[in-house]
Design an enzyme around this catalytic site. Sequence first.
Site, mmCIF file in Angstrom:
data_model
loop_
_atom_site.group_PDB
_atom_site.id
_atom_site.type_symbol
_atom_site.label_atom_id
_atom_site.label_comp_id
_atom_site.label_asym_id
_atom_site.label_seq_id
_atom_site.Cartn_x
_atom_site.Cartn_y
_atom_site.Cartn_z
ATOM 1 N N THR A 189 0.816 -1.214 0.000
ATOM 2 C CA THR A 189 0.000 0.000 0.000
ATOM 3 C C THR A 189 0.847 1.261 0.000
ATOM 4 O O THR A 189 1.843 1.359 0.716
ATOM 5 C CB THR A 189 -0.920 0.009 1.234
ATOM 6 N N SER A 205 -6.287 0.277 -2.956
ATOM 7 C CA SER A 205 -6.973 -0.783 -3.686
ATOM 8 C C SER A 205 -6.454 -0.938 -5.117
ATOM 9 O O SER A 205 -6.383 -2.047 -5.647
ATOM 10 C CB SER A 205 -8.480 -0.505 -3.719
ATOM 11 N N GLY A 220 2.614 -2.816 8.294
ATOM 12 C CA GLY A 220 2.736 -3.506 9.574
ATOM 13 C C GLY A 220 4.140 -4.046 9.790
ATOM 14 O O GLY A 220 4.782 -4.554 8.870
ATOM 15 N N ARG A 223 -28.744 -9.996 33.352
ATOM 16 C CA ARG A 223 -29.247 -8.703 33.792
ATOM 17 C C ARG A 223 -30.776 -8.702 33.818
ATOM 18 O O ARG A 223 -31.423 -9.003 32.810
ATOM 19 C CB ARG A 223 -28.740 -7.599 32.864
ATOM 20 N N GLN A 234 -34.723 -6.928 22.625
ATOM 21 C CA GLN A 234 -33.372 -7.472 22.836
ATOM 22 C C GLN A 234 -33.185 -8.758 22.042
ATOM 23 O O GLN A 234 -32.110 -9.001 21.477
ATOM 24 C CB GLN A 234 -33.137 -7.715 24.334
ATOM 25 N N GLY A 290 -24.927 0.795 29.818
ATOM 26 C CA GLY A 290 -23.732 1.472 30.323
ATOM 27 C C GLY A 290 -22.577 0.533 30.550
ATOM 28 O O GLY A 290 -21.409 0.905 30.352
ATOM 29 N N THR A 306 -11.266 -2.599 5.589
ATOM 30 C CA THR A 306 -10.453 -1.824 4.648
ATOM 31 C C THR A 306 -9.235 -2.582 4.148
ATOM 32 O O THR A 306 -8.960 -2.601 2.951
ATOM 33 C CB THR A 306 -10.003 -0.506 5.310
ATOM 34 N N GLU A 323 -6.507 -5.601 3.127
ATOM 35 C CA GLU A 323 -6.636 -6.752 2.232
ATOM 36 C C GLU A 323 -7.766 -6.533 1.226
ATOM 37 O O GLU A 323 -8.392 -7.486 0.746
ATOM 38 C CB GLU A 323 -6.861 -8.038 3.026
ATOM 39 N N ASP A 376 -10.476 -3.014 0.107
ATOM 40 C CA ASP A 376 -11.648 -2.289 0.585
ATOM 41 C C ASP A 376 -12.905 -3.068 0.228
ATOM 42 O O ASP A 376 -13.035 -3.607 -0.873
ATOM 43 C CB ASP A 376 -11.673 -0.906 -0.067
#
Length: 682
Positions: free
Chosen positions: A176, A182, A215, A355, A374, A442, A463, A465, A467
């Site tokens: 890159t 890309s 990297g 919960r 939920q 929370g 993104t 390897e 996009d």
Amino acid sequence: MDEMRGLLASEVAQRRLDRLASHFCEANLAKEEKVSREVCAKPFQRSVNPTILANLMAGGYPADRQKIFDFFISRPDLETPVEIAKAEHRELAFKQLKALVNEASIHPMKLLMEDPARYFTITEAIGFIDVSLGVKLGVQFSLWGGSVVNLGTQKHRDKYLEGISNLKFPGCFAMTELHHGSNVQGIQTTATFDRMTDEFVINTPNDGATKWWIGNAAVHGKFASVFARLKLPCPDSHLDTDMGVHAFIVPIRSMEDHSVLPGIEIRDCGYKVGLNGVDNGALRFRNVRIPRDNLLNRFGDVSRDGGYTSKLPTINKRFAATLGELVGGRVGLAYGSVGVLKAASTVAIRYSLLRQQFGPPNKEEVSILDYQSQQQKLMPMLSSAYAFHFATEYLVARYAEMKKTHDDEIIADVHALSAGLKAYITSYTAKALNTCRESCGGHGYAAVNRFGTLRNDHDIFQTFEGDNTVLLQQVAGDLLKQYKRKFTGGALSVTWTYLRDSMSNLSQTNPVATHREGYTHLRDPRFQLDAFQYRTARLLHTAALRLRKHSKRFGSFGAWNRCLNHLLTLAESHIESVILAKFNEAIERCEDRQTRKVLNMVRDLYALDRIWKDIGTYRNQDYVSPNKAKAIHRLVEYLSYELKGAAGSLVDGFGIPDALLRAPIGLQSGQYSEYSHYVGFE
């Protein structure tokens, strides 16, 4: 195109008669409706053995997975703290990687070469430790090591493979650039051959050509696979001949004192949204000379006198072969993304079962997973995690077959399938992580419960390897090629064979099936898969017609851009069809009857939820009547309600140890005491 329509019409008549006859039995329809009413009135008896599920989900190499789990559980000094600075995180990730190789005796490079399925099994397990560690491992072995093995020849393996395997040669994958991501074919870094010295000269011609987000470059890397334009001096001209993009091994730091080598500039890309255990850097080259042998020359070579040879006749064919050999990175990202989804789903569902909040007057509070809202957030997500798991298992098996056979058809199939699954799964997981955080209120915002870390670390999966938008266009392009083959007598590749039948059923819909809304019918995997494949075939057919129409006025590029959203939807629809088909196959392989029964419910929820989310498409094509659409919606709600009773066992089936999951609210037991202990209560 008229010939295509004629062929479609000629194939339809008998098929329609057969299908209509099978549906016009009033006795069968009445019986089905009676069963539907009885089933929905009486809750489904669900129970599942999490051990059986865990064995099913562990794949073919559970011992490898457990070995990694046991090693890191035994080494608390290697655990990534909740709060850690960038520099410390980078050193810890490298320490974790070295311990994995040198102490736990895990050999990723060997596994990648000899048994890719085992390699991807360990990468998923390592992702549970720390996503940064998983990415750093992928950079070292899949990208840097993979480029040497797959793009080089035996001389490169002899010189570098041992050092890559034991981490004496930590390396980078420098593809890159600042101005090109890309569009790899447009990169601008150059590698010019100097016949006088028998060397390549690597240069960064402008700021935009700076290698970026590399990297391992900022701190640990000693070598880089640098992708550059190979330039050969032309004896009859002062201009060089551009031979296209090739890969070169470039030392970037001294083996003795780790100092940056002359002509190379390295900068730190800095603190990122996530993955701060990976040392991403930027590289520039100023007349950096490397031996001619450092060209990774599997697909193209340069002789001592500057002559160029290749078995592949054109720049485009060489470029396609080069990228095709690097598809393992996409396979790993798709597989790893499913692991992240499993971890987040486990935390969110266990907490939602624990919960309690509100409830009927004068009665005990109920768990938040008892609330329909939920259930609708989390149960389809859980079903998706299972569906994605089996789809990526298939992808890994297909990739292993490709590496073994080097069959051209399998290579093309894996290229398209890995692009589509990587794009679809990582996009879904990114959205799901936010849903998990929100569903835990929370407490989902507390860093110790890991949603923020998982979300931030995973976000870049969409993104790198490739996009996701670009990858989905590759899938759409491949589909259109397959569409053309159908009408020219060519063979369809394995993943697309369903198009042969689906494309023949577009001219009309079945009036009985359109209105059929019984429970048994809607839960029939044949109906579900037919619906997915019909949608894909319809989108493919109309995309081809639109492209043909617009190309006359706007040209091929303009037509593609005018149809881009349509094409992206087409690609996603196809990938959903593949995922569902592989889920069906996995259920058929499950030998335990009760587990198979629950997995059928999970599959039904995955399929019907997807149909409901795109119900407008089915309604517009008269594939589903209004009453049938309502029945699908009711059944999605019902299945979400029913599966909550098995949700705890289903997430236990992912087999993630509490010690590695680490989120206090997501533990199997003692959640509140562990959470309280974390903030300092005894």
